[in-house]
Design a protein around this motif. Sequence first.
Motif, mmCIF file in Angstrom:
data_model
loop_
_atom_site.group_PDB
_atom_site.id
_atom_site.type_symbol
_atom_site.label_atom_id
_atom_site.label_comp_id
_atom_site.label_asym_id
_atom_site.label_seq_id
_atom_site.Cartn_x
_atom_site.Cartn_y
_atom_site.Cartn_z
ATOM 1 N N VAL A 126 0.859 -1.184 0.000
ATOM 2 C CA VAL A 126 0.000 0.000 0.000
ATOM 3 C C VAL A 126 0.893 1.231 0.000
ATOM 4 O O VAL A 126 2.053 1.165 0.413
ATOM 5 C CB VAL A 126 -0.942 0.025 1.223
ATOM 6 N N LEU A 127 0.364 2.343 -0.472
ATOM 7 C CA LEU A 127 1.145 3.577 -0.459
ATOM 8 C C LEU A 127 1.215 4.145 0.954
ATOM 9 O O LEU A 127 0.199 4.175 1.669
ATOM 10 C CB LEU A 127 0.510 4.619 -1.380
ATOM 11 N N ALA A 128 2.392 4.590 1.338
ATOM 12 C CA ALA A 128 2.545 5.241 2.632
ATOM 13 C C ALA A 128 1.897 6.629 2.587
ATOM 14 O O ALA A 128 1.693 7.201 1.510
ATOM 15 C CB ALA A 128 4.031 5.365 2.981
ATOM 16 N N GLU A 129 1.575 7.163 3.747
ATOM 17 C CA GLU A 129 1.100 8.542 3.811
ATOM 18 C C GLU A 129 2.294 9.486 3.698
ATOM 19 O O GLU A 129 3.410 9.139 4.075
ATOM 20 C CB GLU A 129 0.356 8.784 5.125
ATOM 21 N N THR A 130 2.052 10.673 3.165
ATOM 22 C CA THR A 130 3.147 11.646 3.025
ATOM 23 C C THR A 130 2.655 13.065 3.236
ATOM 24 O O THR A 130 1.542 13.408 2.835
ATOM 25 C CB THR A 130 3.810 11.537 1.637
ATOM 26 N N ASP A 131 3.495 13.859 3.889
ATOM 27 C CA ASP A 131 3.222 15.287 4.069
ATOM 28 C C ASP A 131 4.140 16.149 3.208
ATOM 29 O O ASP A 131 4.135 17.377 3.317
ATOM 30 C CB ASP A 131 3.413 15.685 5.546
ATOM 31 N N VAL A 132 4.915 15.522 2.353
ATOM 32 C CA VAL A 132 5.854 16.256 1.498
ATOM 33 C C VAL A 132 5.074 17.118 0.503
ATOM 34 O O VAL A 132 4.093 16.671 -0.097
ATOM 35 C CB VAL A 132 6.779 15.283 0.743
ATOM 36 N N ILE A 191 12.627 6.240 1.847
ATOM 37 C CA ILE A 191 12.441 5.344 0.711
ATOM 38 C C ILE A 191 11.045 4.723 0.694
ATOM 39 O O ILE A 191 10.476 4.481 -0.368
ATOM 40 C CB ILE A 191 13.547 4.263 0.709
ATOM 41 N N THR A 192 10.469 4.493 1.870
ATOM 42 C CA THR A 192 9.121 3.934 1.916
ATOM 43 C C THR A 192 8.063 4.966 1.546
ATOM 44 O O THR A 192 6.965 4.612 1.123
ATOM 45 C CB THR A 192 8.813 3.384 3.324
ATOM 46 N N GLU A 193 8.397 6.241 1.681
ATOM 47 C CA GLU A 193 7.462 7.326 1.395
ATOM 48 C C GLU A 193 7.579 7.832 -0.041
ATOM 49 O O GLU A 193 6.655 8.461 -0.572
ATOM 50 C CB GLU A 193 7.740 8.470 2.378
ATOM 51 N N LEU A 194 8.720 7.548 -0.676
ATOM 52 C CA LEU A 194 9.003 8.099 -1.996
ATOM 53 C C LEU A 194 7.935 7.763 -3.043
ATOM 54 O O LEU A 194 7.523 8.653 -3.799
ATOM 55 C CB LEU A 194 10.383 7.631 -2.468
ATOM 56 N N VAL A 227 5.033 10.137 -2.876
ATOM 57 C CA VAL A 227 5.362 11.482 -3.370
ATOM 58 C C VAL A 227 5.356 11.497 -4.895
ATOM 59 O O VAL A 227 4.790 12.402 -5.519
ATOM 60 C CB VAL A 227 6.747 11.930 -2.832
ATOM 61 N N LEU A 228 5.975 10.495 -5.502
ATOM 62 C CA LEU A 228 6.063 10.457 -6.964
ATOM 63 C C LEU A 228 4.678 10.347 -7.605
ATOM 64 O O LEU A 228 4.397 10.997 -8.619
ATOM 65 C CB LEU A 228 6.936 9.286 -7.414
ATOM 66 N N ARG A 229 3.820 9.558 -7.028
ATOM 67 C CA ARG A 229 2.489 9.387 -7.614
ATOM 68 C C ARG A 229 1.604 10.602 -7.342
ATOM 69 O O ARG A 229 0.823 11.017 -8.197
ATOM 70 C CB ARG A 229 1.850 8.103 -7.081
ATOM 71 N N LYS A 230 1.732 11.189 -6.166
ATOM 72 C CA LYS A 230 0.914 12.356 -5.815
ATOM 73 C C LYS A 230 1.220 13.538 -6.715
ATOM 74 O O LYS A 230 0.315 14.285 -7.117
ATOM 75 C CB LYS A 230 1.153 12.726 -4.347
ATOM 76 N N TYR A 231 2.497 13.725 -7.045
ATOM 77 C CA TYR A 231 2.909 14.888 -7.834
ATOM 78 C C TYR A 231 3.302 14.513 -9.263
ATOM 79 O O TYR A 231 3.985 15.277 -9.940
ATOM 80 C CB TYR A 231 4.045 15.616 -7.115
ATOM 81 N N ASP A 232 2.845 13.364 -9.717
ATOM 82 C CA ASP A 232 2.933 12.941 -11.113
ATOM 83 C C ASP A 232 4.367 13.007 -11.659
ATOM 84 O O ASP A 232 4.609 13.526 -12.752
ATOM 85 C CB ASP A 232 1.990 13.786 -11.980
#
Length: 330
Positions: free
Chosen positions: A159-165, A226-229, A232-237
Amino acid sequence: MKFFLKFAKKVVRHYKRKFALQKWLQENRNNEIFIVVGGFGDTVWFMTFWEQYKKKENLRSYKILTEPKYADMFHLYGENNLILDKVDFLWTLLPKTAYSRKKKYSNIHPMIFPHYYNKKEIEVIENYRSEIGIMMDDYFRFGCFDLSYEDDSPVKLPVLAETDVKIETKKNILLIPYTKSRINVPVQYWEEIAEALKKEGYTVYTNIGLPKEKPIAGTVPLSVKITELPAVLRKYDFISLCGRCGLADWLFVNECKQIVVHSCLENPKNRNEWLNTNVERKDSFKIMKRKLCLNENNAEDLYFYIDNASCDYALQAFEAVKKIETLNKN
């Protein structure tokens, strides 16, 4: 005298470790323990086929012995049956539980391939792998787990981790230039790729995973767990241009848009260069996506023969980026 004291301390440390290991083995004699070793990518591929293996073996009770740094990753797969406080034993256990001594330690399962520890035997398997072109998915599917294509159930994905980045830019590209186990693409080529993409209106970042890693000239450093990356990549395309490493495997199973850069040599000068080149030029993330019934439109492969100075690596990278954008238009 100093030499004797140093030697004596070494002997005492060895036997303390040996007795502690024997005690641990005795305490866990009724547990099925699976040792996950290697790098980040090995953990990815272990977990990818773990559910199919448990189903095949009707496995209910077990523990996974691994390093603490991989705990968060296992949790994203929903796996919590971990032993993290005994990792001092991890590399000590491997020689004891090698294939030739399997009967003595039948409850300890090293999830590593090749199984043997004879150097010549490993070299033979490495030669076959490089000449035939065995990819990492089949290395684990068949080598570690002895599975077959008979089980066509979906593989396990995290599953995707949560991110605040927060990322404020658009048309984002992430360069992942640093690899450990393969031939690195020269920094000069990454600089040319970054410059070409910036001219086309992209914002180019460099993934910084370790303090010693430096951003490619003209790019923005991006340092994310690395688990959050993937989140971030999917959220910001983002589209990543990633050297062949364990992080490429991690982005692969997280269904990120990525271009995997396979670094090869037209004229390998030693065995290591020959092995890596042969493996790389037959490796394909797009084909692995197809075999695992994942979205192959978000993966592309580039094969850079880095000792050929006449190649336009920047143009190849730009064309691959445009191809992924075209295939993923909604």
